[in-house]
Write a protein that holds these residues in place. Structure first.
Motif, PDB file in Angstrom:
ATOM      1  N   MET A   1     -17.887  22.209 -21.248  1.00 26.03           N
ATOM      2  CA  MET A   1     -17.876  21.209 -20.178  1.00 26.03           C
ATOM      3  C   MET A   1     -16.889  21.636 -19.107  1.00 26.03           C
ATOM      4  O   MET A   1     -15.749  21.961 -19.415  1.00 26.03           O
ATOM      5  N   VAL A   2     -17.332  21.648 -17.842  1.00 29.09           N
ATOM      6  CA  VAL A   2     -16.484  22.104 -16.743  1.00 29.09           C
ATOM      7  C   VAL A   2     -16.600  21.134 -15.586  1.00 29.09           C
ATOM      8  O   VAL A   2     -17.693  20.718 -15.215  1.00 29.09           O
ATOM      9  N   SER A   3     -15.490  20.740 -15.019  1.00 27.69           N
ATOM     10  CA  SER A   3     -15.503  19.922 -13.812  1.00 27.69           C
ATOM     11  C   SER A   3     -14.271  20.261 -13.004  1.00 27.69           C
ATOM     12  O   SER A   3     -13.273  20.738 -13.538  1.00 27.69           O
ATOM     13  N   SER A   4     -14.326  20.018 -11.698  1.00 27.80           N
ATOM     14  CA  SER A   4     -13.187  20.318 -10.847  1.00 27.80           C
ATOM     15  C   SER A   4     -13.317  19.584  -9.533  1.00 27.80           C
ATOM     16  O   SER A   4     -14.420  19.241  -9.106  1.00 27.80           O
ATOM     17  N   PRO A   5     -12.174  19.304  -8.859  1.00 27.12           N
ATOM     18  CA  PRO A   5     -12.231  18.646  -7.559  1.00 27.12           C
ATOM     19  C   PRO A   5     -12.763  19.593  -6.495  1.00 27.12           C
ATOM     20  O   PRO A   5     -12.817  20.802  -6.690  1.00 27.12           O
ATOM     21  N   PHE A   6     -13.126  19.037  -5.343  1.00 24.24           N
ATOM     22  CA  PHE A   6     -13.744  19.868  -4.311  1.00 24.24           C
ATOM     23  C   PHE A   6     -13.473  19.265  -2.942  1.00 24.24           C
ATOM     24  O   PHE A   6     -13.524  18.063  -2.759  1.00 24.24           O
ATOM     25  N   ALA A   7     -13.180  20.143  -1.994  1.00 19.51           N
ATOM     26  CA  ALA A   7     -13.054  19.718  -0.605  1.00 19.51           C
ATOM     27  C   ALA A   7     -13.481  20.871   0.283  1.00 19.51           C
ATOM     28  O   ALA A   7     -13.129  22.020   0.038  1.00 19.51           O
ATOM     29  N   VAL A   8     -14.283  20.574   1.308  1.00 19.74           N
ATOM     30  CA  VAL A   8     -14.723  21.591   2.244  1.00 19.74           C
ATOM     31  C   VAL A   8     -14.870  20.941   3.613  1.00 19.74           C
ATOM     32  O   VAL A   8     -15.254  19.773   3.711  1.00 19.74           O
ATOM     33  N   ASP A   9     -14.516  21.675   4.656  1.00 19.92           N
ATOM     34  CA  ASP A   9     -14.703  21.174   6.014  1.00 19.92           C
ATOM     35  C   ASP A   9     -16.148  21.396   6.442  1.00 19.92           C
ATOM     36  O   ASP A   9     -16.804  22.346   6.017  1.00 19.92           O
ATOM     37  N   PHE A  10     -16.616  20.530   7.338  1.00 17.78           N
ATOM     38  CA  PHE A  10     -17.998  20.629   7.805  1.00 17.78           C
ATOM     39  C   PHE A  10     -18.296  22.019   8.374  1.00 17.78           C
ATOM     40  O   PHE A  10     -19.346  22.599   8.116  1.00 17.78           O
ATOM     41  N   GLY A  11     -17.342  22.563   9.120  1.00 18.33           N
ATOM     42  CA  GLY A  11     -17.541  23.869   9.739  1.00 18.33           C
ATOM     43  C   GLY A  11     -17.580  25.015   8.755  1.00 18.33           C
ATOM     44  O   GLY A  11     -17.968  26.132   9.123  1.00 18.33           O
ATOM     45  N   ASP A  12     -17.179  24.767   7.517  1.00 18.90           N
ATOM     46  CA  ASP A  12     -17.157  25.828   6.506  1.00 18.90           C
ATOM     47  C   ASP A  12     -18.352  25.762   5.554  1.00 18.90           C
ATOM     48  O   ASP A  12     -18.408  26.533   4.582  1.00 18.90           O
ATOM     49  N   LEU A  13     -19.297  24.875   5.811  1.00 18.70           N
ATOM     50  CA  LEU A  13     -20.479  24.805   4.958  1.00 18.70           C
ATOM     51  C   LEU A  13     -21.283  26.100   5.081  1.00 18.70           C
ATOM     52  O   LEU A  13     -21.370  26.686   6.161  1.00 18.70           O
ATOM     53  N   PRO A  14     -21.871  26.574   4.005  1.00 19.73           N
ATOM     54  CA  PRO A  14     -22.534  27.888   4.025  1.00 19.73           C
ATOM     55  C   PRO A  14     -23.850  27.868   4.790  1.00 19.73           C
ATOM     56  O   PRO A  14     -24.517  26.845   4.898  1.00 19.73           O
ATOM     57  N   SER A  15     -24.229  29.028   5.278  1.00 19.01           N
ATOM     58  CA  SER A  15     -25.496  29.148   6.011  1.00 19.01           C
ATOM     59  C   SER A  15     -26.669  29.419   5.080  1.00 19.01           C
ATOM     60  O   SER A  15     -27.825  29.388   5.503  1.00 19.01           O
ATOM     61  N   GLN A  16     -26.374  29.711   3.815  1.00 23.23           N
ATOM     62  CA  GLN A  16     -27.427  29.924   2.823  1.00 23.23           C
ATOM     63  C   GLN A  16     -27.160  29.077   1.591  1.00 23.23           C
ATOM     64  O   GLN A  16     -26.012  28.873   1.201  1.00 23.23           O
ATOM     65  N   LEU A  17     -28.256  28.587   0.986  1.00 23.87           N
ATOM     66  CA  LEU A  17     -28.172  27.787  -0.228  1.00 23.87           C
ATOM     67  C   LEU A  17     -29.321  28.159  -1.163  1.00 23.87           C
ATOM     68  O   LEU A  17     -30.453  28.330  -0.712  1.00 23.87           O
ATOM     69  N   PRO A  18     -29.048  28.223  -2.470  1.00 22.41           N
ATOM     70  CA  PRO A  18     -30.175  28.221  -3.393  1.00 22.41           C
ATOM     71  C   PRO A  18     -30.764  26.809  -3.383  1.00 22.41           C
ATOM     72  O   PRO A  18     -30.021  25.826  -3.360  1.00 22.41           O
ATOM     73  N   ILE A  19     -32.083  26.715  -3.356  1.00 22.00           N
ATOM     74  CA  ILE A  19     -32.697  25.388  -3.250  1.00 22.00           C
ATOM     75  C   ILE A  19     -33.504  25.062  -4.501  1.00 22.00           C
ATOM     76  O   ILE A  19     -34.080  25.942  -5.152  1.00 22.00           O
ATOM     77  N   PHE A  20     -33.533  23.773  -4.793  1.00 24.00           N
ATOM     78  CA  PHE A  20     -34.228  23.258  -5.975  1.00 24.00           C
ATOM     79  C   PHE A  20     -35.289  22.280  -5.491  1.00 24.00           C
ATOM     80  O   PHE A  20     -34.995  21.114  -5.234  1.00 24.00           O
ATOM     81  N   PRO A  21     -36.539  22.717  -5.344  1.00 22.37           N
ATOM     82  CA  PRO A  21     -37.603  21.800  -4.918  1.00 22.37           C
ATOM     83  C   PRO A  21     -38.001  20.889  -6.078  1.00 22.37           C
ATOM     84  O   PRO A  21     -38.468  21.367  -7.112  1.00 22.37           O
ATOM     85  N   LEU A  22     -37.822  19.593  -5.893  1.00 18.26           N
ATOM     86  CA  LEU A  22     -38.114  18.653  -6.976  1.00 18.26           C
ATOM     87  C   LEU A  22     -38.538  17.325  -6.378  1.00 18.26           C
ATOM     88  O   LEU A  22     -37.774  16.677  -5.660  1.00 18.26           O
ATOM     89  N   ALA A  23     -39.769  16.933  -6.646  1.00 24.56           N
ATOM     90  CA  ALA A  23     -40.301  15.683  -6.101  1.00 24.56           C
ATOM     91  C   ALA A  23     -39.638  14.475  -6.755  1.00 24.56           C
ATOM     92  O   ALA A  23     -39.321  14.486  -7.950  1.00 24.56           O
ATOM     93  N   ASN A  24     -39.420  13.436  -5.960  1.00 21.56           N
ATOM     94  CA  ASN A  24     -38.881  12.152  -6.422  1.00 21.56           C
ATOM     95  C   ASN A  24     -37.453  12.241  -6.954  1.00 21.56           C
ATOM     96  O   ASN A  24     -36.993  11.332  -7.641  1.00 21.56           O
ATOM     97  N   ALA A  25     -36.758  13.330  -6.660  1.00 19.04           N
ATOM     98  CA  ALA A  25     -35.361  13.464  -7.072  1.00 19.04           C
ATOM     99  C   ALA A  25     -34.519  13.707  -5.834  1.00 19.04           C
ATOM    100  O   ALA A  25     -34.127  14.833  -5.549  1.00 19.04           O
ATOM    101  N   VAL A  26     -34.269  12.656  -5.086  1.00 16.64           N
ATOM    102  CA  VAL A  26     -33.519  12.770  -3.837  1.00 16.64           C
ATOM    103  C   VAL A  26     -32.030  12.583  -4.102  1.00 16.64           C
ATOM    104  O   VAL A  26     -31.614  11.658  -4.797  1.00 16.64           O
ATOM    105  N   LEU A  27     -31.249  13.487  -3.550  1.00 15.68           N
ATOM    106  CA  LEU A  27     -29.793  13.387  -3.555  1.00 15.68           C
ATOM    107  C   LEU A  27     -29.350  12.936  -2.180  1.00 15.68           C
ATOM    108  O   LEU A  27     -29.873  13.416  -1.168  1.00 15.68           O
TER     109      LEU A  27
END
Length: 217
Positions: free
Chosen positions: A1-27
């Motif tokens: 089990m792993v968990s950790s805090p997180f903080a990122v500025d809007f300007g530092d969000l990445p330009s690439q993401l792995p994506i998970f296409p999943l119907a009816n599972a909105v985040l």
């Protein structure tokens, strides 16, 4: 089990993401989505995300129109805030909603998952805390009727104590609306617009289920 805090500025969000296409599972931003990962390509996706500084995955719905690989152009990025490996080679993860994104394009990787080029323009407000001035009583009244008709159990004491944004976000994510309705909630421009749309959807579902001559598809 792993968990950790997180903080990122809007300007530092990445330009690439792995994506998970999943119907009816909105985040939604500020929401939390538990997922049970077992397909090899999505296990690869999670392993890839865990090697990145932000540990983000982009949740996005298939559009259900035309080609099976067609996706909506707006999704929401979530950070893996928790993961646990199981004895049968699954991953139990939890995503914390960070910010919505716009999908430009994506490429299937060697591991079988899709890596997307994304933009964040127009969604900076997703990362700003907002104690929305929501009239909670009308929402709770509709919610009670909706849950009663659908046969859902609820801890009403905790629901009534929930903060406005938390209540709205959780309700919009868990209610069993169809793909297009979930997408409309995700794409709502403001929290108030999302709240108004959510209440309208619950009202429509209530009236549809109450009428013996109508069915909801």
């Amino acid at each position: 089990m792993v968990s950790s805090p997180f903080a990122v500025d809007f300007g530092d969000l990445p330009s690439q993401l792995p994506i998970f296409p999943l119907a009816n599972a909105v985040l939604l931003p500020g929401g939390q989505l538990p997922l049970n990962i077992f397909e090899p390509r999505y296990l690869e996706m999670c392993q890839f995300a865990l090697t990145t500084p932000t540990r983000m995955i982009g949740m996005i719905q298939p559009s259900m129109q035309g080609d099976k690989d067609d996706l909506f152009t707006i999704g929401c990025a979530g950070r893996i805030s928790y993961f646990q490996e199981t004895d049968d080679n699954r991953l139990m993860i939890s995503l914390d909603g960070i910010c919505r994104f716009r999908l430009d394009d994506d490429v299937v990787q060697d591991g079988g998952f899709r890596l997307a080029n994304v933009r964040w323009d127009g969604f900076a407000a997703d990362m700003i805390a907002d104690d929305m001035a929501l009239e909670k009583e009308p929402l709770l009244a509709i919610m009670r009727r909706y849950f009663e008709i659908k046969g859902f159990d609820a801890d009403w004491d905790n629901i009534e104590r929930a903060e406005n944004v938390q209540l709205l976000t959780t309700l919009a994510m868990v209610c069993p609306f169809d793909v297009s309705e979930k997408q409309a909630l995700l794409e709502a421009e403001t929290l108030k617009a999302r709240a108004d749309l959510l209440m309208a959807m619950m009202e429509m579902a209530i009236h549809g289920d109450e009428s013996p001559h109508e069915s909801r598809h």
